[in-house]
Each structure stands twice: as structure tokens, then as C-alpha cells.
Motif scaffolding. Sequence first.
Motif, short mmCIF file in Angstrom:
data_model
loop_
_atom_site.label_atom_id
_atom_site.label_comp_id
_atom_site.label_asym_id
_atom_site.label_seq_id
_atom_site.Cartn_x
_atom_site.Cartn_y
_atom_site.Cartn_z
N GLU A 1 76.16 18.08 18.26
CA GLU A 1 76.65 18.57 19.55
C GLU A 1 75.50 18.79 20.52
O GLU A 1 75.61 18.50 21.71
CB GLU A 1 77.46 19.85 19.37
N GLU A 2 74.40 19.30 20.00
CA GLU A 2 73.22 19.53 20.84
C GLU A 2 72.71 18.20 21.40
O GLU A 2 72.38 18.11 22.59
CB GLU A 2 72.14 20.22 20.01
N PHE A 3 72.64 17.18 20.58
CA PHE A 3 72.20 15.86 21.05
C PHE A 3 73.14 15.32 22.12
O PHE A 3 72.70 14.78 23.13
CB PHE A 3 72.14 14.87 19.89
N LEU A 4 74.45 15.47 21.90
CA LEU A 4 75.44 14.93 22.84
C LEU A 4 75.38 15.63 24.20
O LEU A 4 75.64 15.01 25.23
CB LEU A 4 76.85 15.02 22.26
N GLN A 5 75.03 16.91 24.21
CA GLN A 5 74.94 17.64 25.48
C GLN A 5 73.83 17.10 26.37
O GLN A 5 73.92 17.18 27.58
CB GLN A 5 74.71 19.13 25.22
N HIS A 6 72.79 16.54 25.76
CA HIS A 6 71.66 16.03 26.53
C HIS A 6 71.73 14.52 26.76
O HIS A 6 70.85 13.96 27.40
CB HIS A 6 70.35 16.40 25.84
N GLU B 1 65.42 0.01 15.67
CA GLU B 1 65.15 1.32 15.09
C GLU B 1 65.61 2.36 16.10
O GLU B 1 65.32 2.24 17.30
CB GLU B 1 63.67 1.48 14.78
N MET B 2 66.31 3.37 15.59
CA MET B 2 66.89 4.37 16.48
C MET B 2 66.52 5.78 16.03
O MET B 2 66.71 6.12 14.86
CB MET B 2 68.42 4.23 16.50
N GLN B 3 66.01 6.56 16.97
CA GLN B 3 65.74 7.97 16.70
C GLN B 3 67.08 8.70 16.58
O GLN B 3 68.11 8.20 17.06
CB GLN B 3 64.90 8.57 17.83
N PRO B 4 67.11 9.88 15.96
CA PRO B 4 68.38 10.60 15.76
C PRO B 4 69.20 10.81 17.03
O PRO B 4 70.41 10.68 17.01
CB PRO B 4 67.95 11.92 15.15
N LYS B 5 68.55 11.12 18.15
CA LYS B 5 69.29 11.35 19.39
C LYS B 5 70.01 10.08 19.83
O LYS B 5 71.18 10.12 20.22
CB LYS B 5 68.35 11.82 20.50
N LEU B 6 69.32 8.96 19.78
CA LEU B 6 69.92 7.69 20.18
C LEU B 6 71.00 7.28 19.18
O LEU B 6 72.06 6.77 19.57
CB LEU B 6 68.84 6.61 20.28
N MET B 7 70.77 7.54 17.91
CA MET B 7 71.76 7.22 16.87
C MET B 7 73.03 8.03 17.09
O MET B 7 74.13 7.50 16.95
CB MET B 7 71.15 7.49 15.49
N GLN B 8 72.88 9.30 17.44
CA GLN B 8 74.05 10.13 17.70
C GLN B 8 74.81 9.62 18.92
O GLN B 8 76.03 9.64 18.96
CB GLN B 8 73.67 11.60 17.88
N GLY B 9 74.09 9.15 19.93
CA GLY B 9 74.73 8.56 21.11
C GLY B 9 75.53 7.32 20.73
O GLY B 9 76.66 7.13 21.18
#
Length: 190
Positions: free
Chosen positions: A80-85, A142-150
Motif C-alpha cells: 500500500e505504501e508503494f502504491l501511494q507513491h 529487472e524491476m525494483q520492488p516499487k516498480l514490481m508493485q506498480g
Amino acid sequence: MQIHQMSVTYLPEQDRILMRVNTTEGEEMRMWLTRRLMVGLWPLLSKLLTEHLLKLESAGASLAGANPELKKMLAEFRKEEFLQHADFDTPYQEQQGRHPLGEDPLLVTDVDATPLANGPLRLNFNERPPNGASKPRSFQMEMQPKLMQGLMHLLDQALLQSQWKEPFHPVVGSEPPHDEGDGNRPRYLN
């Protein structure tokens, strides 16, 4: 390769999901994702992302003795934190750039997913045509966690639109036709 934007769209007339990735170098990769592929890929990506988020969480504190509910809650909080940003408001830029995979989207037959020690998740999308009909194609990112969550959020939206996540339910009041021979064995017509 630096990812600039991603787009994931369900196209009902194709009954497939079109995934497009723009790079900062002006390249665009296009991939078709089928229902058959997503049945296995969705749970795998969800599991890998959750495990990765828990590793990041446990780097600061020990989660070894934590119960599964707490671990799940921490992973959901991080998602949820990743999605907010994340920026889901900027429209995908239709570019007339280069298409390294060709004009036709890659029809993904399998995906290799590898979590890397330094953080990102490596995804290798493969198209392996049957009987060697044409040359196999592949694309790796290759995807960092933030991009992967997106990406997971975009895939989730496309899966909801496609209704692929909903189980098949029989129509109420209808029964499959029975074999006339013994009267008990269901018969399904194609």
C-alpha cells in the motif's frame, strides 16, 4: 535498459492482456499475456513480491519468530505504501520509437522469474513457437520492488476487467446433457 512507463490493458476482442513497456531510450516492448499464462504467473509473482517485501522488512527487524498473519500484514502495508507513491495518472506515451521485438507483440508462452540478491526481480518473458515454426523471441527486465508493485497493480486491474480471476459457475437451472446410453454419465458437447 531503464523503464520509463508501463501499460497493461485487457483487450476483450483478443481476450488477451497487452503489456507495453517504454524505455528512456525510446524503445517499446509489447507482449501478449494469455489467461493460460496468467493462471500460473499471477500466484508466482504475488508470492515472490510478498517474500521480497518481507526480506526488506526483516532487514531492519527480526521476523523469524513472527506469525504468518503479522508477516502478511507487514507485506500488505508495504504494498500500500508503494502504491501511494506510484504515478498512475500520467497517460502512457504512445511513441513511434523502436520496437526491438518487432511490430507484433511477443506472445508470451512462459516467464522465468528470479529474485536477485541485490533487490530487483528479474523477469524473462519468452515466446517459444510450437514445432520451431519461427525463431523464439524473449525480453528480459529487472524491476525494483516499487516498480514490481506498480506492475502487479496494473495486472490486477486488467485481471478484474477480464474477469479471469472469477471462478467459472454453471448457469443456474441448467444441467449438462446426459449420455443416452446409460442415462447417468454427463456428456459435454464442444
